[in-house]
Each structure stands twice: as C-alpha cells, then as structure tokens.
Design a protein around this motif. Structure first.
Motif, PDB file in Angstrom:
ATOM      1  N   SER A   1       0.826  -1.206   0.000  1.00 14.47           N
ATOM      2  CA  SER A   1       0.000   0.000   0.000  1.00 14.47           C
ATOM      3  C   SER A   1       0.861   1.258   0.000  1.00 14.47           C
ATOM      4  O   SER A   1       0.514   2.254  -0.636  1.00 14.47           O
ATOM      5  CB  SER A   1      -0.934   0.022   1.216  1.00 14.47           C
ATOM      6  N   VAL A   2       1.983   1.175   0.709  1.00  8.65           N
ATOM      7  CA  VAL A   2       2.897   2.315   0.686  1.00  8.65           C
ATOM      8  C   VAL A   2       3.418   2.532  -0.730  1.00  8.65           C
ATOM      9  O   VAL A   2       3.423   3.658  -1.245  1.00  8.65           O
ATOM     10  CB  VAL A   2       4.066   2.105   1.681  1.00  8.65           C
ATOM     11  N   ASP A   3       3.809   1.436  -1.387  1.00 10.37           N
ATOM     12  CA  ASP A   3       4.242   1.543  -2.783  1.00 10.37           C
ATOM     13  C   ASP A   3       3.184   2.191  -3.643  1.00 10.37           C
ATOM     14  O   ASP A   3       3.448   3.068  -4.454  1.00 10.37           O
ATOM     15  CB  ASP A   3       4.505   0.137  -3.361  1.00 10.37           C
ATOM     16  N   PHE A   4       1.971   1.705  -3.441  1.00 11.28           N
ATOM     17  CA  PHE A   4       0.859   2.217  -4.232  1.00 11.28           C
ATOM     18  C   PHE A   4       0.660   3.703  -3.983  1.00 11.28           C
ATOM     19  O   PHE A   4       0.420   4.483  -4.912  1.00 11.28           O
ATOM     20  CB  PHE A   4      -0.410   1.433  -3.887  1.00 11.28           C
ATOM     21  N   ALA A   5       0.803   4.096  -2.729  1.00 15.01           N
ATOM     22  CA  ALA A   5       0.573   5.498  -2.353  1.00 15.01           C
ATOM     23  C   ALA A   5       1.575   6.451  -3.007  1.00 15.01           C
ATOM     24  O   ALA A   5       1.274   7.610  -3.259  1.00 15.01           O
ATOM     25  CB  ALA A   5       0.623   5.658  -0.837  1.00 15.01           C
ATOM     26  N   PHE A   6       2.767   5.915  -3.293  1.00 14.80           N
ATOM     27  CA  PHE A   6       3.753   6.737  -3.994  1.00 14.80           C
ATOM     28  C   PHE A   6       3.231   7.246  -5.315  1.00 14.80           C
ATOM     29  O   PHE A   6       3.476   8.363  -5.716  1.00 14.80           O
ATOM     30  CB  PHE A   6       5.012   5.907  -4.317  1.00 14.80           C
ATOM     31  N   LYS A   7       2.526   6.343  -6.000  1.00 11.04           N
ATOM     32  CA  LYS A   7       2.206   6.642  -7.395  1.00 11.04           C
ATOM     33  C   LYS A   7       0.774   7.102  -7.593  1.00 11.04           C
ATOM     34  O   LYS A   7       0.389   7.441  -8.694  1.00 11.04           O
ATOM     35  CB  LYS A   7       2.450   5.378  -8.248  1.00 11.04           C
ATOM     36  N   ASN A   8      -0.027   7.049  -6.529  1.00  8.77           N
ATOM     37  CA  ASN A   8      -1.452   7.329  -6.726  1.00  8.77           C
ATOM     38  C   ASN A   8      -1.987   8.347  -5.734  1.00  8.77           C
ATOM     39  O   ASN A   8      -1.366   8.633  -4.722  1.00  8.77           O
ATOM     40  CB  ASN A   8      -2.250   6.030  -6.605  1.00  8.77           C
ATOM     41  N   GLU A   9      -3.156   8.809  -6.066  1.00  8.56           N
ATOM     42  CA  GLU A   9      -3.809   9.772  -5.197  1.00  8.56           C
ATOM     43  C   GLU A   9      -4.407   9.079  -3.976  1.00  8.56           C
ATOM     44  O   GLU A   9      -4.481   7.845  -3.929  1.00  8.56           O
ATOM     45  CB  GLU A   9      -4.946  10.453  -5.957  1.00  8.56           C
ATOM     46  N   LEU A  10      -4.870   9.892  -3.051  1.00  3.57           N
ATOM     47  CA  LEU A  10      -5.397   9.355  -1.805  1.00  3.57           C
ATOM     48  C   LEU A  10      -6.583   8.418  -1.970  1.00  3.57           C
ATOM     49  O   LEU A  10      -6.609   7.326  -1.409  1.00  3.57           O
ATOM     50  CB  LEU A  10      -5.857  10.516  -0.918  1.00  3.57           C
ATOM     51  N   GLY A  11      -7.556   8.838  -2.737  1.00  4.12           N
ATOM     52  CA  GLY A  11      -8.779   8.039  -2.913  1.00  4.12           C
ATOM     53  C   GLY A  11      -8.450   6.624  -3.384  1.00  4.12           C
ATOM     54  O   GLY A  11      -8.786   5.639  -2.718  1.00  4.12           O
ATOM     55  N   PRO A  12      -7.767   6.520  -4.538  1.00  4.16           N
ATOM     56  CA  PRO A  12      -7.381   5.195  -5.026  1.00  4.16           C
ATOM     57  C   PRO A  12      -6.513   4.424  -4.025  1.00  4.16           C
ATOM     58  O   PRO A  12      -6.636   3.205  -3.910  1.00  4.16           O
ATOM     59  CB  PRO A  12      -6.593   5.493  -6.298  1.00  4.16           C
ATOM     60  N   THR A  13      -5.666   5.137  -3.303  1.00  5.53           N
ATOM     61  CA  THR A  13      -4.817   4.454  -2.315  1.00  5.53           C
ATOM     62  C   THR A  13      -5.679   3.771  -1.258  1.00  5.53           C
ATOM     63  O   THR A  13      -5.440   2.614  -0.894  1.00  5.53           O
ATOM     64  CB  THR A  13      -3.853   5.450  -1.625  1.00  5.53           C
ATOM     65  N   LEU A  14      -6.696   4.484  -0.802  1.00  2.00           N
ATOM     66  CA  LEU A  14      -7.571   3.883   0.200  1.00  2.00           C
ATOM     67  C   LEU A  14      -8.336   2.694  -0.372  1.00  2.00           C
ATOM     68  O   LEU A  14      -8.480   1.667   0.288  1.00  2.00           O
ATOM     69  CB  LEU A  14      -8.554   4.922   0.755  1.00  2.00           C
TER      70      LEU A  14
END
Ligand code: ATP
Ligand code: MG
Length: 732
Positions: free
Chosen positions: A483-496
C-alpha cells in the motif's frame, strides 16, 4: 484604502463600521448573539487585505473547524469585489490547528521534534488502557475508567491542576501520567493538550521563536473570545510581544459575549474578557453592538428574558431588527420517542412549505440524544447529519482504516498496529500478539520491524510464532508495504481503495453487513460498507479540495513537494482573490517534515489527511444537505431559520447531578447560558420541546419540565411569546 472601506461598510451598521476601521491596536467587541460580531471580524480582515496588509501577517482564530470553514467562505464573499493579485496567505484556524502549525516549525526547540503524530481522545484511551494493564502498574492503581485518567491528565496539562507537586488524592494518577507521557514521546506523538502546552512553553522560554512569531503574526483576531481558557489566553498574550508596551500596542481584535461562555468545564474563563480590558490590554478600545440581525423580536425577547437571570456586568441591551414573527412553540410529549416523531412530522410540514432541510436544526444537550432523532429521521426519510459526538470519524470502520493508514505513514505507531494487525482476522490470535509485544519490548523494535526480522528468517524468532500466525504477520507487513508503494504513485482516494481491498477489509465489512441483514439485526447505524465507502470519498475530496482551494484549513495542509509549490505560486500570482487564495497556502516557512526523503514527501498528503481526520473534524457531513443535529455546544456561532431545542427537561437543561448546592448554583448559570446559545441560533421559528419520560439503560425514567422553561412560561408577558403548538398531541 478608502474605496474598499466604503464598499465593505455598505453592509455594516455604524458601530460595526467604526470598529471595522478602528486603528490597529487592542480592540474588544462585546455584544450579544446575532449582533454581527463574526461578520464584523470578517470584514475587518477583508479591509486589511484590501488595504494591502500582507495576509500572511494575519492570524484569525475560531473556536471550531466548522467555524473556520464558515469564516473562510464568508470571507471569500466579502472579498469578491476585489481582484487582488497577491495570493493571500491568511492563517485561519482553531487554537489547536494554529499551535500544530507552530510546533511543526519549532517543535525541535521544545524537544518534541516536528514530525510527531497527533493522538485523538480515542487513541489516548487505548494508550491509557495499555498502561494500566502493565505489570508493575496494574497492581498499584485504583480501578478506574481510562476516561477518568484522561480527564485528570488533561486538566494537569491545561494547568488547572498540578498533579506532580500536589499530593493528589489518587497516587496512581501520577504514575499513569508519567507512563503516558513517556509512551507519547516514545511513539513520537502529541495529544491535543500537548499542542497547547508545548506552544505555550515555546513562546514563554524561547525568545527567538516568540519574537519571530509575534513579528510574523502582526495582526491577531479572535472570535468567541469568551471561551478561551487561560493557556490559550497566555499564548495570545505571548504572541503580542515581549514587553508590556508592545502588548498594549498590538493589533489585536477580539469579539466576545460572556453570556455565551459555555466551555467552563474545559477551563474557559469568562474572566478572560475582563482580564483583556483590565490588565494586559488596559486602555483597549471597546465597542458594543446593540442590534440583533438574526432573530425575530419574539425570539430576542424570550432569550433575553432567560439570560436576565444571570449576572453579567458587561451585558448591554440589544434589540431585534425584525418583526415579532411566530411565537415560540412549546411542546410536551410523553416520551423522547414521541418528541422525535412529532418533530419529524413538523419538519416535513415546514419543508413542504418551502423551508429547505438545511435551514432546520435540532439542538439537544448531550450527544446520546441524537440517536432517537437519527432513527426517526431514517425511517421518515428526512435527510440529516449529526455534528460532533458520535461522529463519522469515530465509527469503528473509519478508525480501523485510519489505523492502517497510520501504520503506513509511521511504522513506529504501535497503537495503530495492534488495532488492525488481526482485523480482518488473519491468524494472529491473542497469543501471537502477546508474543509480539514481548519481542518488541525485548528487542526494542517496533512490532512492524519485528516482522521484518521474521521475514529474514532471523534465528532469534525461530519458533516464536505458529506457522499460521507467522503467515498472518507476514501478510500484514506485505499489505502495508504494497500500500505504501501504491501510495507513492497514486492519489489518496485510489490508495484507500487499494488498501481496503488488499487488506481484505472491504470483504470483511461486506460479510458483516450480509450477516447482519440475514439476522435481521437492526444496527441503526447503517451499512458498514457505506461507512468505508464514504471514508474513501472523503479522502478523494481531501485531494481535490486541496487542489481547488490551494489547500485546507490550518493543520490539514498536506505538506507538499517543491514541484507543487512552484505551481502554487504561479496560480496565486494569476489567480484573483477567489476561493483559491484566501486559504492558507504552502508558505516558505513550512518545513518539509523530516529530511524530506522521497518517502516522506510522497506520503505527506496521506499524513495530511490523517492529521485532518484527527485534529479537524471537517467531517464530510458538514457539507451535506439535510437537517443539522447538534449539541448546544457545537451550535455556537451558527444560525438556522428553524430551530428545535429538544429535551427541555430538568435533567437535560440544566444537566446537574451529584453536585453540592453551591456548585449547583454556579452550574445552573452555565446551563442557562447553554440554553441561551441554543435559542439564539434561530432566525424565524423556535420550538422548545420536552418529554415526561425517556429510556436509559433499558429503564423508563420520568422527567420534569426544565426549570428554565417553567420560568419563561410563568413570566408576566409569556403569553405574547410562547404558545403551545397546534396539534402537539401526545403519542406513543
Ligand atoms: P453569535 O454571537 O451567535 O456568534 P454574531 O454576533 O457573531 O452572533 P453574526 O453571525 O456575525 O453574529 O451575524 C448574525 C447575522 O446577522 C448574520 O446572518 C449576519 O450576516 C447578519 N448581519 C450582521 N450584521 C449585519 C448588518 N449590518 N446588516 C445586515 N445583516 C447583518
Ligand atoms: Mg459569531
């Protein structure tokens, strides 16, 4: 700027105009509800900005986040006629959010660093629970509710009691306090009281910081001044300068109404109003506003009648500028359910007459009272939202997801870690958790980094966990890392979305919803999935509003990277003084947290979001349409066409129990002010309801009419003011 002053004056009365244009020195405006204090304060800020005072030098403090938001949108309106080129970097926020901002800059100078997290009351409770269960402490403490300890600690920090030097009646309190403080520092956290306490300490002891800040905030404006407590008062005075003459020459503008002082229990001292004009700012200019623009004459007369029972030397008289309007409708009901049910009928009737839902409010004394109304409105299909109390952000589902986010941002966060390591269940049972706790203490590592060891097959951990538990722990770590990896590349909504999916949390809540449905259990709280979904949209909205508005209210501003800042300043140079520019922007003085490694920078919107959820209850609901359900405390500063003051019984308004007669006398005055605040929110139609019984803990409890209501009804001309509502028939 004469043109600006003229333009802004056009919507103010003469006294307001004089106060708006008064010289930049200490000013106290003291006036009743609805007299345009907040409006005046906003206009003064607008005039300052129009007169090219640097917005970055203006600090406006409000009492709640809702009020800060309200002020911002009102300011946007007031400033509409001016197209200014400089993007104002005005600071608007609550005391807490302002202090947070200061500590983000100077925290290292008071020894707490500047990248701490904030614990909310719920987290603080978990920490206390954990502490009181520790061997060594467990045996020595009186069995108490964690809430009691929190209250003591909070009072101690607000300097209302000194727990350390005093011979405190419960010696365990000191023990718990010390362990609690140690744990906060260990986890790199501050609680709400810390924000004020450390700020005050900084301003008091650090000459450099004090002078720097008092220079930066050359102009200070405070709304609802009557509710500042002594630590807040001192912070303001310290910000005004180092010498008496500096303080007395400061551009500070406070507005207050002692009759609306309702936070005595938090240490707010109405005496601060006197203290302002009589000590630190002696010689200040005092303005009194005498016209009430909000309420009908009937409502003004009725509320003045009520408050006239309280002593207040500063009270001036004021009059309504409206006609008499409707009488105040008084209703008596056999039970709280009957009250709610009638209220809904009446609201539907008013709505059919063209009054929007958002122009109606239900005001009650305590949070638990909202339940009956929520239930009734749910079944009659009336849109509504609850302000404060059992808030959206205190829902279990939201707190679970937040805990995941916290672990993502701060791998040291044990409280959050233990909350969700086995939610949804992944084989990490109590035995495994206990083992992990032990290892974490023994190896002096956070639980998450103990799992790191596990992942590297560290022999120290060999056989510490069952295969199943080990698999669960590794899975948890994997969820966090991905999820941290994902958060690098994406906005908050999609990260959640990614997170709740990856962690199995969305499936977990969906299953719970399904089984609740098949059991026909009515939780009355709605679907858990919806809560999660709504939280994800709140995260999305946080992102887009951060873009649209430049950034959020104080404290919630996601620290952003240099790139974002560059585009920001381009915007602000081209932009007019519309929504985007009145909101505080990322200014140069804001340090990027920590060493600004790429990790911290990329996760900072997430950190900002967590901060917002924790510190600011800028709840999604606040922007929704629908009837507002609120406690009297949280209704402060707001106004509605229609107000239902509910539960006017002698156990709610006033709420007195277990008090000595002398305490009671004082408390009755507090409670009277609270009812006064509730009544004076009304523009047109005021209802005052009470019930003869309600259910508490499964028992039917009889209630009497409030002594306040009784007093009002028995007053000489009460027939001109009050009427039983037609058709207020009993039900149940
Ligand atoms: P409270 O004590 O409840 O916070 P307040 O003194 O801050 O009240 P405001 O909220 O500023 O009062 O004003 C009450 C209402 O009266 C608002 O709707 C405001 O727009 C309106 N109002 C204030 N001053 C004027 C004015 N001079 N002319 C017309 N309307 C006004
Ligand atoms: Mg106000």
């Amino acid at each position: 700027d004469i043109k600006a002053a003229k333009e802004l004056s056009s919507t103010l009365n003469e006294v307001q105009q004089n106060a708006m244009m008064a010289p930049l020195r200490p000013i106290l405006v003291s006036a009743g509800p609805g007299s345009g204090k907040t409006r005046l304060l906003i206009h003064r800020i607008a005039l300052m900005i129009a007169s090219e005072i640097d917005p970055a030098s203006i600090l406006a403090v409000t009492f709640t986040n809702k009020a800060a938001n309200e002020m911002k949108s009102r300011l946007v309106n007031a400033l509409q006629p001016w197209e200014t080129t400089a993007g104002p970097r005005l600071t608007i926020g609550t005391f807490h959010s302002f202090c947070l901002r200061i500590l983000r800059r100077y925290g290292t100078r008071v020894g707490i660093g500047n990248n701490f997290d904030i614990v909310d009351t719920e987290d603080a409770k978990s920490i206390i629970k954990e502490i009181t269960a520790r061997p060594g402490i467990r045996e020595r403490i009186a069995a108490r509710d964690p809430k009691d300890y929190l209250q003591l600690i909070s009072k101690h920090k607000a300097e209302m009691i000194d727990m350390l030097s005093q011979d405190w009646s419960d010696p365990s309190a000191k023990l718990v306090l010390e362990a609690y403080e140690k744990e906060l520092r260990l986890q790199n956290k501050c609680d709400f009281d810390d924000l004020l306490m450390f700020t005050k300490r900084l301003l008091k002891n650090d000459v450099f910081a004090r002078e720097d800040l008092s220079k930066q905030y050359a102009h200070i404006l405070v709304d609802e001044w009557q509710d500042t407590n002594s630590i807040q008062y001192e912070i303001i005075v310290l910000l005004c300068g180092s010498t008496k003459s500096q303080v007395r020459a400061k551009s500070i503008f406070v507005v207050s109404d002692i009759d609306q002082s309702i936070y005595a229990f938090r240490g707010a001292m109405p005496e601060n109003v006197m203290r302002f004009s009589e000590t630190d700012f002696r010689g200040c200019d005092v303005y009194k506003l005498v016209k009430n623009y909000r309420s009908t004459a009937t409502i003004v007369t009725a509320s003045k009648l009520l408050i006239s029972e309280n002593k207040n030397e500063l009270r001036g008289d004021f009059e309504s500028l409206k006609g008499n309007g409707n009488k105040v409708r008084v209703g008596k009901f056999p039970s709280d359910y009957a009250e709610a049910s009638f209220l809904c009928e009446e609201a539907i009737r008013l709505h059919a007459k063209g009054i929007p839902w958002s122009e109606m409010a239900v005001i009650y004394r305590t949070n638990i009272q909202s339940r009956v109304f929520e239930q009734e409105m749910l079944s009659s299909g009336i849109p509504h939202h609850v302000v404060g109390g059992f808030r959206f952000y205190s829902r279990k589902e939201v707190r679970d997801v937040l805990a995941y986010l916290k672990v993502m941002v701060n791998r040291e966060d044990r409280t959050a870690f233990y909350r969700v390591v086995n939610v949804p269940p992944r084989g990490v049972g109590p035995v495994a958790v206990k083992k992990l706790q032990e290892l974490s203490l023994e190896l002096d590592r956070s639980p998450l980094s103990v799992i790191d060891l596990l992942a590297t097959n560290d022999p120290a951990l060999d056989r510490a966990f069952t295969r199943n538990a080990a698999r669960g722990l590794l899975e948890f770590k994997c969820i966090i890392d991905e999820s941290v990896d994902f958060a690098f590349k994406n906005e908050l909504g999609p990260t959640l979305s990614f997170l709740v999916d990856k962690s199995g949390y969305s499936q977990f809540t969906a299953n719970q919803d399904a089984s609740a449905k098949s059991d026909q259990k009515q939780s009355g709280e709605g679907m858990k999935m919806d809560v999660v979904g709504e939280f994800i949209s709140a995260a999305g909205a946080f992102n887009s509003s951060a873009v649209a508005l430049g950034t959020h209210v104080l404290g919630s501003r996601p620290g952003r990277g240099a790139e974002d800042r560059a585009t920001d300043s381009v915007d602000s140079e081209q932009g007019s003084i519309k929504a985007a520019s009145v909101i505080e922007r990322g200014s140069e003085d804001e340090p990027i947290v920590g060493n600004a490694t790429s990790l911290e920078t990329s996760l900072s919107p997430l950190a900002g979001f967590i901060e917002e959820c924790t510190l600011l209850d800028v709840d999604a609901e606040a922007f929704r349409d629908g009837i507002t359900l609120t406690t009297a405390h949280r209704s402060k500063g707001l106004e509605f066409d229609v107000v239902f003051v509910t539960g006017c019984t002698d156990s709610h308004f006033p709420m007195l129990f277990g008090l000595e007669p002398r305490e009671e006398e004082e408390k009755v005055e507090d409670e009277r002010r609270l009812l006064y605040v509730a009544m004076t929110r009304t523009r047109e139609r005021l209802y005052m309801f009470y019930f003869e019984s309600h259910f508490r803990f499964g028992r039917k409890i009889p209630c009497l009419q409030s002594r306040f209501l009784q007093f009002l009804m028995q007053a000489p001309k009460s027939r001109d003011l009050f009427a039983p509502g037609p058709g207020f028939r009993s039900r149940l």
